[in-house]
Design an enzyme around this catalytic site. Sequence first.
Site, PDB file in Angstrom:
ATOM      1  N   CYS A 132       1.319  -8.998   4.875  1.00  0.00           N
ATOM      2  CA  CYS A 132       0.102  -9.259   5.253  1.00  0.00           C
ATOM      3  C   CYS A 132      -0.406 -10.588   4.436  1.00  0.00           C
ATOM      4  CB  CYS A 132      -0.950  -8.017   4.672  1.00  0.00           C
ATOM      5  SG  CYS A 132      -2.725  -8.495   4.852  1.00  0.00           S
ATOM      6  N   CYS A 135      -4.191 -10.772   2.887  1.00  0.00           N
ATOM      7  CA  CYS A 135      -4.630 -10.033   1.690  1.00  0.00           C
ATOM      8  C   CYS A 135      -3.434  -8.976   1.560  1.00  0.00           C
ATOM      9  CB  CYS A 135      -6.104  -9.413   1.999  1.00  0.00           C
ATOM     10  SG  CYS A 135      -6.301  -8.248   3.594  1.00  0.00           S
ATOM     11  N   SER A 136      -3.667  -7.548   1.752  1.00  0.00           N
ATOM     12  CA  SER A 136      -2.493  -6.716   1.428  1.00  0.00           C
ATOM     13  C   SER A 136      -2.499  -5.515   2.365  1.00  0.00           C
ATOM     14  CB  SER A 136      -2.542  -6.277   0.054  1.00  0.00           C
ATOM     15  OG  SER A 136      -3.905  -5.862  -0.139  1.00  0.00           O
ATOM     16  N   CYS A 137      -2.807  -5.744   3.684  1.00  0.00           N
ATOM     17  CA  CYS A 137      -3.010  -4.815   4.426  1.00  0.00           C
ATOM     18  C   CYS A 137      -1.731  -3.723   4.689  1.00  0.00           C
ATOM     19  CB  CYS A 137      -3.260  -4.993   5.871  1.00  0.00           C
ATOM     20  SG  CYS A 137      -4.949  -5.712   5.934  1.00  0.00           S
TER      21      CYS A 137
END
Lengths: 232, 103, 98
Positions: A132, A135-137
Amino acid sequence: MSNHEGEFYDTGWRPKNDVHRDEDGRPHDHPGLQEDTSLGVRAARALAMHELLVEKGVIGPSDVDEDIAARGNVVPGNGAALVAKAWVAPEFKATLLAHPKQTIAEAGFVPEHNADIIVLENTSDVQYMVVCTLCSCYPGRLLGPPPDWYKSLEYRSRAVREPRKIMSEFGLELAEDVEVRVVDSNSELRFFVIPLRPPGTEGWSEDELANLVTRDSMIGVSAALTPDAVNA
Amino acid sequence: MTTVHDRGGWPTDEPIDREEHEWADWERQTRSLIGVLDAKGIMNVDQMRRGIESMDTAEYESAAYFERWSASMETVLVEQGVLTTEEIDERTQALRDRWGYTG
Amino acid sequence: MPAFSAGDRVRVRDETPRHHHRTPQYVKARRGRVVEFIGAYLNSETRAHGGDGLPRVPMYRVEFDMTELWSEYTASATDKVWIDLYEHWIEHDRGTGD
């Protein structure tokens, strides 16, 4: 660059476990805390906001603790069990790939909360690797919290540009004719990967197979473990 | 124009650090607090992301993961009038006094 | 009725709106192919600013050749990036020039 995490973490400061609380959830003073003297300002402000939100009745006094408890049991093993079942049961795999959310729920796991979940299958011709960049999905309801490296600026920068180099760093040397597909997660969807079933595992039980399925192999940066690796 | 969170393809020779840190309690609390706010319809994850993306570049890059969440939560809650900066300042100072930490 | 179908050649709009959006810079102005229409999703671009995300927006999985994204990419000619994009971020790629 590094996250400088060593400077911020492990302060020894333990509000949740060590602080005595009133009935409304407000911590009492606690003498033991006098020894703990460092906490980043953003951490402190988060705790201050928590207190204020409880006092104003925006959230309930036990909401956060309940949420922590609810998330506490999510581990990569949930995904590994699904992968192992997919390896031994082709019909299950077909259903998992076609109707992931429903199939994961029927298998007794929580699929995702704010997003759809998509299951991708690595084959001898295609290797999926999930990132991701924005962000950090990550499918955290199924696999537990993402590893720190998945959230790092380095992985988010490099994954879409040099995936094979990253895989190599994680121990996977891919043949050139295997097509790499780096999947850059969208906020509305989460991805998890069924890694290639390792050779030499014919006749293994689901439980035995699940032990070969690492978290990283379900992100797609590495392969599942080989029988040699677990027997060593 | 690229903004600070939009990292895909940024040139870097930095290796990926695969060491895991142990979560501090405030990190679990912050993650779950934002989860609760989302579930109650007070702050959704898209607002949370937007708040992170609006961070100052230097702070974004040096902040630990959940420090970004804290910064964003504050941005959104203040903007919506749920909390004020002043009361967060005051309560942070009160925690400082109550628990005796520095930082 | 989705405006794009699997196999369509598309180009990502080269825009940088000030509002929150999920189209990363490295695919903007790049050419790719639609893998599939994956459904209509809440619009995170409005949700991020307090909206309800309605109406839902068609989303497409789009694949890009690594060689299209990175001129120096030599590891393999068939390597790709897949990314899901809202319909308003892509347009039919009808020409070869910009």
